[in-house]
Motif scaffolding. Structure first.
Motif, PDB file in Angstrom:
ATOM      1  N   ALA A  73      14.891  53.157  47.823  1.00 20.78           N
ATOM      2  CA  ALA A  73      14.901  51.691  47.767  1.00 20.78           C
ATOM      3  C   ALA A  73      13.534  51.128  47.420  1.00 20.78           C
ATOM      4  O   ALA A  73      13.413  50.172  46.646  1.00 20.78           O
ATOM      5  N   ASP A  74      12.483  51.719  47.987  1.00 21.79           N
ATOM      6  CA  ASP A  74      11.131  51.228  47.717  1.00 21.79           C
ATOM      7  C   ASP A  74      10.198  52.331  47.214  1.00 21.79           C
ATOM      8  O   ASP A  74       8.990  52.141  47.122  1.00 21.79           O
ATOM      9  N   HIS A  75      10.786  53.495  46.903  1.00 23.93           N
ATOM     10  CA  HIS A  75      10.011  54.622  46.366  1.00 23.93           C
ATOM     11  C   HIS A  75       8.838  54.976  47.286  1.00 23.93           C
ATOM     12  O   HIS A  75       7.694  55.121  46.853  1.00 23.93           O
ATOM     13  N   LYS A  76       9.176  55.157  48.555  1.00 26.20           N
ATOM     14  CA  LYS A  76       8.156  55.472  49.545  1.00 26.20           C
ATOM     15  C   LYS A  76       8.456  56.808  50.232  1.00 26.20           C
ATOM     16  O   LYS A  76       9.609  57.127  50.524  1.00 26.20           O
ATOM     17  N   VAL A  77       7.402  57.566  50.483  1.00 25.34           N
ATOM     18  CA  VAL A  77       7.521  58.766  51.297  1.00 25.34           C
ATOM     19  C   VAL A  77       7.613  58.333  52.754  1.00 25.34           C
ATOM     20  O   VAL A  77       6.728  57.636  53.271  1.00 25.34           O
ATOM     21  N   GLN A  78       8.707  58.720  53.406  1.00 24.12           N
ATOM     22  CA  GLN A  78       8.884  58.367  54.810  1.00 24.12           C
ATOM     23  C   GLN A  78       8.232  59.379  55.735  1.00 24.12           C
ATOM     24  O   GLN A  78       7.717  59.038  56.806  1.00 24.12           O
ATOM     25  N   GLU A  79       8.284  60.632  55.318  1.00 25.61           N
ATOM     26  CA  GLU A  79       7.724  61.708  56.140  1.00 25.61           C
ATOM     27  C   GLU A  79       7.486  62.905  55.239  1.00 25.61           C
ATOM     28  O   GLU A  79       8.223  63.133  54.279  1.00 25.61           O
ATOM     29  N   ALA A  80       6.437  63.673  55.523  1.00 24.38           N
ATOM     30  CA  ALA A  80       6.150  64.851  54.714  1.00 24.38           C
ATOM     31  C   ALA A  80       5.608  65.964  55.600  1.00 24.38           C
ATOM     32  O   ALA A  80       4.889  65.720  56.574  1.00 24.38           O
ATOM     33  N   PHE A  81       5.970  67.176  55.251  1.00 28.60           N
ATOM     34  CA  PHE A  81       5.535  68.369  55.979  1.00 28.60           C
ATOM     35  C   PHE A  81       4.844  69.269  54.951  1.00 28.60           C
ATOM     36  O   PHE A  81       5.497  69.962  54.175  1.00 28.60           O
ATOM     37  N   LEU A  82       3.514  69.235  54.954  1.00 20.17           N
ATOM     38  CA  LEU A  82       2.742  69.810  53.852  1.00 20.17           C
ATOM     39  C   LEU A  82       1.966  71.052  54.271  1.00 20.17           C
ATOM     40  O   LEU A  82       1.437  71.139  55.383  1.00 20.17           O
ATOM     41  N   MET A  83       1.882  72.002  53.349  1.00 20.76           N
ATOM     42  CA  MET A  83       1.115  73.225  53.578  1.00 20.76           C
ATOM     43  C   MET A  83      -0.377  72.956  53.394  1.00 20.76           C
ATOM     44  O   MET A  83      -0.771  72.294  52.432  1.00 20.76           O
ATOM     45  N   PRO A  84      -1.208  73.482  54.274  1.00 21.42           N
ATOM     46  CA  PRO A  84      -2.648  73.374  54.043  1.00 21.42           C
ATOM     47  C   PRO A  84      -3.047  74.230  52.841  1.00 21.42           C
ATOM     48  O   PRO A  84      -2.414  75.252  52.549  1.00 21.42           O
ATOM     49  N   GLN A  85      -4.084  73.822  52.155  1.00 15.54           N
ATOM     50  CA  GLN A  85      -4.511  74.558  50.970  1.00 15.54           C
ATOM     51  C   GLN A  85      -4.855  76.013  51.284  1.00 15.54           C
ATOM     52  O   GLN A  85      -4.601  76.910  50.469  1.00 15.54           O
ATOM     53  N   GLU A  86      -5.394  76.267  52.462  1.00 15.85           N
ATOM     54  CA  GLU A  86      -5.776  77.640  52.806  1.00 15.85           C
ATOM     55  C   GLU A  86      -4.568  78.574  52.755  1.00 15.85           C
ATOM     56  O   GLU A  86      -4.651  79.698  52.240  1.00 15.85           O
ATOM     57  N   SER A  87      -3.439  78.109  53.272  1.00 13.21           N
ATOM     58  CA  SER A  87      -2.232  78.938  53.251  1.00 13.21           C
ATOM     59  C   SER A  87      -1.741  79.148  51.822  1.00 13.21           C
ATOM     60  O   SER A  87      -1.277  80.235  51.458  1.00 13.21           O
TER      61      SER A  87
END
Length: 291
Positions: A73-87
């Motif tokens: 509806a508003d092109h928004k990320v509601q939540e994200a689960f992101l990998m750290p760059q080290e991994s």
């Protein structure tokens, strides 16, 4: 049936990006009947155009195999689960030792990063990406984000820093064989799956992140339990979701692993299998509804 959760490619969308009229009608009928609908896909947010243009859908989409919850509806990320760059860099190093000719790419909240050899020049030109080593481009993106935060006077870490999905591909091997070897080697760092039947292309995310985990979070917020969820999928990246849903349907045209994980089988994609199941379930709901 209170919530319908559907994969996209190979489940409701063909290789040309089309959704059949019958399938469109079935999803509209679900929404008209008060059934919640969510799409759960390996695609990143930038590849959701078919949902908007063909289904007129503006709700929540669980993207990148569960790493990103996105609101159209508003092109928004509601939540994200992101990998750290080290991994990410550790996983890339391990895979390179196993497969020296492997090529890599990474999806972040802010963009798409590809290493040389991952896709051809025509594709990089089309999507407007300049190939480069992930160790360079991801670090540059993170540094730019940190600089922007500093300029804005924020002491908080950048919430968009990290990688939603790491991709690796190699030529001359089956997707399932590639998955088995890599999952064993990097499973302590990332979760590993695949959704491409025609090439050895793996998709990696933060450990414990998958379609089922994020779908469960979404359903719980709506007060809906697994027993009231009908889910559809066709590939290994759908396995956990099909097993979690009270009514998990694998497409008859899908991967053997997905079919084995599901407690139901939908007719093949070419036969509008999702639409057939939804039509039957909506008809059953109407029969049991109070007069």
């Amino acid at each position: 049936m209170r919530l319908v959760a559907s994969d996209m490619d190979g489940t409701i969308i063909d290789r040309e990006g089309r959704i059949s009229d019958r399938t469109v009608r079935a999803f509209h009928a679900c929404r008209e009947a008060g059934v919640e609908v969510v799409f759960v896909t390996g695609r990143p947010p930038r590849w959701l155009v078919p949902l908007q243009e063909q289904l007129d859908f503006d709700g929540t989409v669980i993207c990148s195999n569960g790493a990103v919850m996105y609101r159209l509806a508003d092109h928004k990320v509601q939540e994200a689960f992101l990998m750290p760059q080290e991994s990410v860099f550790q996983a890339v190093g391990i895979i390179q030792k196993l497969y020296p000719d492997a090529a890599f790419a990474a999806e972040t909240i802010k963009g798409f990063h590809v290493e040389p050899g991952f896709v051809d020049k025509a594709t990089t030109d089309q999507i407007g990406v300049t190939p480069g080593k992930l160790s360079d481009t991801l670090v540059a993106e993170a540094e730019a984000g940190a600089h922007e935060a500093e300029q804005a006077g924020s002491a908080e870490p950048d919430p968009d820093a990290g990688v939603a999905k790491l991709l690796a591909k190699v030529p001359g091997i089956s997707p399932d064989d590639f998955l088995a070897v890599v999952a064993d080697a990097v499973g302590h760092l990332v979760s590993v799956t695949h959704s491409s039947p025609g090439q050895a292309l793996l998709e990696m995310a933060l450990p414990e992140v998958n379609k089922a985990a994020t779908l469960e979070r979404f359903a719980t917020r709506l007060g809906i339990g697994a027993k009231d969820v009908v889910a559809f999928g066709d590939m290994p990246n759908d396995i956990q979701m099909l097993g979690w849903a009270g009514h998990g349907y694998a497409m008859a045209s899908g991967h053997p692993g997905a079919i084995a994980a599901a407690n139901w089988t939908a007719p093949a994609f070419a036969s509008d299998g999702v639409a057939q199941v939804l039509e039957a379930r909506l008809a059953a709901l109407n029969e049991t509804a109070p007069a």
